[in-house]
Design a protein around this motif. Structure first.
Motif, PDB file in Angstrom:
ATOM      1  N   PHE A   1      21.361 -38.732  16.149  1.00 42.76           N
ATOM      2  CA  PHE A   1      20.487 -39.903  16.268  1.00 42.76           C
ATOM      3  C   PHE A   1      20.984 -40.829  17.363  1.00 42.76           C
ATOM      4  O   PHE A   1      22.134 -41.252  17.384  1.00 42.76           O
ATOM      5  CB  PHE A   1      20.424 -40.646  14.937  1.00 42.76           C
TER       6      PHE A   1
ATOM      7  N   PHE B   1      18.502 -42.149   9.465  1.00 46.38           N
ATOM      8  CA  PHE B   1      19.219 -41.298  10.425  1.00 46.38           C
ATOM      9  C   PHE B   1      20.485 -41.943  10.972  1.00 46.38           C
ATOM     10  O   PHE B   1      21.135 -41.364  11.856  1.00 46.38           O
ATOM     11  CB  PHE B   1      18.276 -40.955  11.587  1.00 46.38           C
TER      12      PHE B   1
ATOM     13  N   SER C   1      11.741 -42.821  17.759  1.00 47.21           N
ATOM     14  CA  SER C   1      13.178 -42.589  17.774  1.00 47.21           C
ATOM     15  C   SER C   1      13.517 -41.505  18.783  1.00 47.21           C
ATOM     16  O   SER C   1      12.633 -40.811  19.304  1.00 47.21           O
ATOM     17  CB  SER C   1      13.673 -42.181  16.378  1.00 47.21           C
TER      18      SER C   1
ATOM     19  N   SER D   1      14.366 -34.746  13.011  1.00 47.36           N
ATOM     20  CA  SER D   1      13.610 -35.963  13.286  1.00 47.36           C
ATOM     21  C   SER D   1      12.297 -35.889  12.529  1.00 47.36           C
ATOM     22  O   SER D   1      11.794 -34.805  12.233  1.00 47.36           O
ATOM     23  CB  SER D   1      13.351 -36.124  14.784  1.00 47.36           C
TER      24      SER D   1
ATOM     25  N   HIS E   1      16.707 -38.445  19.664  1.00 46.30           N
ATOM     26  CA  HIS E   1      17.913 -37.722  19.274  1.00 46.30           C
ATOM     27  C   HIS E   1      18.473 -37.013  20.499  1.00 46.30           C
ATOM     28  O   HIS E   1      17.715 -36.566  21.372  1.00 46.30           O
ATOM     29  CB  HIS E   1      17.609 -36.688  18.189  1.00 46.30           C
TER      30      HIS E   1
ATOM     31  N   SER F   1      16.252 -46.120  17.954  1.00 55.91           N
ATOM     32  CA  SER F   1      14.809 -46.222  17.734  1.00 55.91           C
ATOM     33  C   SER F   1      14.269 -47.423  18.474  1.00 55.91           C
ATOM     34  O   SER F   1      15.008 -48.316  18.914  1.00 55.91           O
ATOM     35  CB  SER F   1      14.494 -46.340  16.242  1.00 55.91           C
TER      36      SER F   1
END
Length: 628
Positions: free
Chosen positions: A168, A162, A178, A132, A180, A171
């Motif tokens: 991911f 991503f 964002s 990230s 993950h 976002s």
């Protein structure tokens, strides 16, 4: 700190490889010795590192702070960061690197040229190591928050970058925040990458992400979080305080928060609304030689040891021979101060219990524990010992623990030396893998001798069983914490009877029993055996058992030799001499003490759970708590 030791690179690779691989496999070019019957020694060629193992209980999170001085107009030099990325891709399997997170200020000015060069450098990680990236104040217009709109940063490191990443999750609508979801240690973890200035809308989005992943432990990464004094004591910055009040403190899932921006590095632990620690760390080395040289920090999670080991180093210097390093580079290969290299004790199960309680194995009925080779099986819940299992309730003399194989090996409770009733009590405490969710608490000891035992009835077959084809004796035990008093050489189980009466002369004394499991003054397990066939006394010794923790112990004899296992792991000092059977004499098998000259001194001090005896050698996957 000058690192002129030979093999500096090998040392680092060994340290990192040891997380998930044997050290010998982690050291390139290691030469092995010739084995038995080999004509000559030959180099051991390391295998290609395996990929990331999401189920290993050990994994690493790589943290990369401010790289801005490496992407600074015509002063740029991406090579240190490129080397860091090569290192991470190489170590992905060896160090079990799950993820890398950049803490912002990728570039110095956020210009198109600087961002383009950074974009090209980060391509080395695309599809190889999930990562990230978040915006720092040097990557965008610093007087704006995450509602700033388009920017070279967003085009290079926004959601489109991503979209194909395995981790991911999505976002915020503006693209600057964002999240993950990474899978590591057999579970999922949430990583939030938040803009250096999160708007109210961004905070609401972040709270929604955490709520939508309500069972995942979470890590917050941002650029401006905390600052530290010269001793490394960290305090929240004004922006960090806003994140704390608007997100972190109310979300118990967040246990770790990481920021850059300020130097020197530092750390602290804050208490959230649930009363739990949140570790807050500053990682930034742009003030060091060569702008930090792409220095990274590895957070090495170990869910077996309940520890996060943290270390900080510069692969660009580390992976060069000592003669090729600039003198100043040799001084910052690895940072070892209290804020750069440390360990965080984290009881992960306890810390995450409020939002993701660990599912404990249910109790198992005797039918799932007793097999065709089971000679005897005792447990101390209501199935094996009648009466309610109330914590601290005394077990009366004469109480019977039934042999659940129904083969007649019942045990009867007897106190030693007129000991008080509270010397043997019932408990709900148990090993997580034990079939029965109950145990007995023994409070034996010396000065004066006291204790309680459970001994087999006079005509029990177990008293005379010879086990010539092999055997496995299993017991769950826990030593109390604190471990108070003198309990040297206390017994866990034994067969009563004198070795001399069995015609044995080779052991310590003809007055000791023919078979016993004991604890030394140093808390080493000692298994003493007088075999039925040999005039010998082969003895096994374990390591020191920690207190306050349950252990499964198995004594396994294959009809020839004996190996003692602790928690599915063979101990070191197992004798090689032959040992056929057990020289039993028809006297009672006993739990809770080891006799001497047909009498007893002290009794056991601690907890004992299920006990099972089988008439063949079991493998760990067949133990009462299976070990793979």
């Amino acid at each position: 700190m000058s690192d002129t030791r030979p093999g500096g690179v090998a040392r680092r690779r060994l340290l990192q490889g040891a997380i998930a691989a044997p050290a010998a496999l982690a050291v390139p070019g290691l030469v092995g010795s010739a084995g038995a019957g080999s004509a000559a020694a030959a180099p051991v060629v390391p295998p290609t590192p395996a990929g990331f193992d999401p189920d290993s209980p050990r994994f690493a999170l790589a943290v990369l702070p401010d790289t801005q001085y490496l992407f600074d107009e015509d002063r740029s030099d991406p090579e240190p960061l490129a080397t860091t990325f090569r290192y991470l891709t190489e170590q992905r399997g060896l160090a079990n690197v799950a993820f890398m997170t950049h803490l912002g200020d990728i570039t110095e000015h956020g210009t198109q040229d600087e961002i383009d060069l950074a974009d090209q450098t980060f391509e080395a990680l695309d599809g190889v190591v999930p990562f990230s990236v978040l915006a720092g104040n040097h990557d965008i217009r610093s007087n704006t928050n995450d509602q700033r709109g388009d920017s070279p940063y967003l085009r290079a490191f926004g959601p489109s970058r991503f979209a194909g990443s395995e981790t991911f999750g999505g976002s915020s609508p503006d693209g600057y925040n964002s999240f993950h979801v990474i899978r590591a240690a057999g579970r999922e973890w949430l990583v939030l990458a938040l803009d250096w200035r999160v708007s109210d809308a961004g905070l609401a989005w972040a709270r929604g992400v955490v709520d939508a992943h309500s069972e995942l432990p979470a890590i917050v990464t941002t650029h401006d979080l905390a600052y530290a004094d010269q001793d490394g004591a960290a305090s929240l910055s004004s922006n960090g305080r806003r994140l704390w009040d608007g997100l972190i403190r109310a979300k118990d899932q967040i246990f770790l928060a990481l920021g850059g921006h300020y130097w020197p590095p530092g750390r602290t632990a804050l208490t959230n609304d649930a009363g739990h620690d949140v570790h807050v760390h500053i990682t930034n080395y742009q003030d060091r030689y060569y702008g930090g040289a792409g220095m990274i920090r590895l957070y090495q999670f170990d869910l077996v040891r309940n520890t996060i080991d943290v270390e900080t180093f510069a692969p660009w210097f580390l992976m060069r021979e000592s003669g090729e390093r600039p003198p100043l580079g040799s001084e910052v290969i690895e940072l070892t101060g209290d804020v750069d290299r440390f360990s965080l004790p984290v009881d992960f199960a306890a810390r995450f219990a409020g939002f993701a309680p660990e599912a404990k194995p249910p109790s198992r009925p005797p039918t799932r524990v007793v097999g065709r080779d089971t000679v005897a099986y005792w447990r101390f819940d209501t199935l094996g010992l009648r009466g309610r299992v109330d914590e601290g309730m005394a077990v009366a003399d004469g109480a019977v623990a039934q042999d659940l194989t129904r083969k007649g090996n019942d045990l009867v409770v007897r106190r030693l030396h007129s000991s008080a009733p509270d010397l043997l009590t019932r408990s709900l405490d148990h090993h997580d893998g034990a079939p029965a969710h109950a145990s007995l608490r023994f409070d034996g000891g010396q000065s004066p001798n006291r204790g309680a035992i459970l001994e087999a009835v006079a005509n029990a077959p177990i008293n005379s069983e010879k086990f010539l084809g092999g055997y496995t004796i299993e017991v769950f035990l826990k030593l109390p914490e604190p471990f108070e008093g003198n309990h040297a050489w206390m017994g866990i189980f034994s067969w009563q009877g004198r070795a001399g009466d069995a015609g044995k002369t080779a052991g310590y004394s003809p007055l000791e029993p023919t078979c016993s499991l004991n604890l030394s003054p140093e808390r080493f397990l000692q298994y003493v055996l007088y075999p039925h066939v040999e005039d010998a006394s082969p003895t096994s010794w374990s390591h020191a058992l920690p207190v306050g923790r349950w252990f499964h112990v198995a004594v396994v004899n294959d009809g020839w030799q004996t190996v003692v296992w602790v928690e599915g792991s063979p101990i070191t000092r197992n004798p090689k001499q032959p040992a056929h059977g057990i020289a039993t004499l028809g006297r009672p098998f006993t739990i809770g003490a080891t006799g001497w000259d047909l009498g007893f001194g002290q009794g056991f001090y601690g907890f004992l759970g299920d006990v099972r005896i089988s008439k063949r050698a079991l493998v760990p996957s067949e133990f009462m708590t299976p070990f793979e």
